[in-house]
Design an enzyme around this catalytic site. Structure first.
Site, mmCIF file in Angstrom:
data_model
loop_
_atom_site.group_PDB
_atom_site.id
_atom_site.type_symbol
_atom_site.label_atom_id
_atom_site.label_comp_id
_atom_site.label_asym_id
_atom_site.label_seq_id
_atom_site.Cartn_x
_atom_site.Cartn_y
_atom_site.Cartn_z
ATOM 1 N N THR A 237 -2.777 14.815 10.955
ATOM 2 C CA THR A 237 -3.327 15.143 9.543
ATOM 3 C C THR A 237 -4.905 14.771 9.507
ATOM 4 O OG1 THR A 237 -2.692 13.080 8.569
ATOM 5 C CG2 THR A 237 -1.168 14.568 8.338
ATOM 6 N N MET B 6 -6.545 17.758 5.212
ATOM 7 C CA MET B 6 -5.511 18.509 4.158
ATOM 8 C C MET B 6 -4.319 17.778 4.841
ATOM 9 S SD MET B 6 -6.160 20.367 2.018
ATOM 10 C CE MET B 6 -7.189 19.158 1.478
ATOM 11 N N HIS B 7 -3.879 16.442 4.542
ATOM 12 C CA HIS B 7 -2.689 15.595 4.990
ATOM 13 C C HIS B 7 -1.789 16.289 4.751
ATOM 14 C CE1 HIS B 7 -5.478 12.215 5.970
ATOM 15 N NE2 HIS B 7 -5.919 12.133 4.812
ATOM 16 N N ASP B 8 -1.251 16.601 3.669
ATOM 17 C CA ASP B 8 -0.028 17.064 3.265
ATOM 18 C C ASP B 8 0.399 18.622 3.653
ATOM 19 O OD1 ASP B 8 0.521 14.647 1.899
ATOM 20 O OD2 ASP B 8 0.144 15.423 -0.386
#
Ligand code: CA
Length: 304
Positions: free
Chosen positions: A191, A232-234
């Site tokens: 991520t 944009m980890h999620d």
């Protein structure tokens, strides 16, 4: 056939982008959303999630979840997402309400009545998922797998070794990781690489009203900036559902440290099999960044 998913979330600016992808990626059928305390308190994550569903006129049931981690008090991430958790855009008023039951019971009820196994996606602390598995282990027959954003095979982003979602509720994560359900972990190893570029971000306000809204949120985000790119980890957890080919994944034994004075919340990822324990997690270790960016652009272009 579209992939049925339930999404547990703590919006959260990168959560907002992940929810957009879950709603508008044509391969995904988002059937239930649940909220959890994490980036901000659960009243705010619930309000934010309902505002997003209203923004997209999406008729997805939503249940509010745990207000605190299982054993610890909440340490939030308002320093990353702003005081409201979704700073930067003026959402219109609405009268949407969450379901009249807590998240882990809503998850149980929906799992027990689902006609086919469901993919759970968790992009906040794992408190609700742990409560579900502790109270209703009989539900696991209808969980296809759990895909999470959380953890790290390397360093952390909340403490030196621990990633935020796991560090907020290590006991919940430990329970989930030991539960025997199939788990895919999209952690910081992938991520942190999942950046949207400044050039792409600059096009968002012209793309559609979703792009305009996300651009406004990203302008207030503190995991990168609109000028240097945003992480944009999620969104990685949603990307894995649709484009697993973009990820390099390795089955590993993963334990969550709950005792360490300095290391609680660390995901101990046994990459080399030194502990001789059976693999319990599919760990994403690398991502095709250009492919990810192209997929994000394709999906956001499908939004209104
Ligand atoms: Ca999140």
């Amino acid at each position: 056939m579209r992939l049925p998913i339930f999404l547990d979330t703590d919006p959260g600016i990168d959560d907002a982008a992940a929810i957009a992808a879950a709603l508008f990626a044509p391969q995904i059928d988002l059937q239930l959303m649940t909220t959890v305390a994490g980036n901000v308190c659960v009243e705010k994550t619930t309000r934010n999630a309902l505002q997003l569903l209203h923004f997209w006129n999406a008729d997805i049931p939503l249940a509010q979840g745990a207000a605190t981690p299982l054993l610890r008090s909440l340490r939030d991430a308002a320093y990353v997402h702003g005081e409201s958790g979704m700073e930067g855009y003026d959402f219109v008023e609405h009268d949407r309400q969450p379901l009249a039951k807590p998240a882990f019971i809503a998850l149980r009820d929906a799992l027990m009545s689902a006609p086919e196994p469901i993919t759970l996606v968790a992009i906040g602390p794992l408190t609700n998922i742990a409560l579900l598995l502790m109270h209703y282990p009989e539900c696991t027959f209808n969980i296809r797998r759990l895909v999470i954003m959380g953890g790290s095979a390397g360093r952390g982003n909340f403490t030196p070794n621990a990633e935020f979602n796991i560090a907020v509720d290590p006991e919940a994560a430990a329970h989930v990781f030991q539960s025997g359900i199939e788990i895919v972990m999209c952690g910081l190893d992938v991520t942190n690489q999942a950046m949207l570029t400044p050039d792409y971000l600059a096009t968002l306000p012209m793309l559609n009203r979703t792009g305009k809204m996300l651009h406004a949120l990203f302008s207030h985000y503190r995991s990168g900036t609109i000028r240097t790119g945003v992480r944009m980890h999620d969104l990685c957890a949603i990307a894995w559902l649709v484009r697993p080919d973009l990820f390099t994944v390795k089955p590993c034994f993963v334990a969550v440290e709950t005792q360490g004075e300095y290391t609680a919340g660390t995901t101990v990822v046994d990459l080399e099999g030194r502990m001789n324990r059976p693999a319990n997690v599919q760990v994403a270790l690398d991502i095709d960044v250009a492919g990810f960016q192209q997929w994000v652009a394709e999906v956001l272009a499908l939004a209104p």
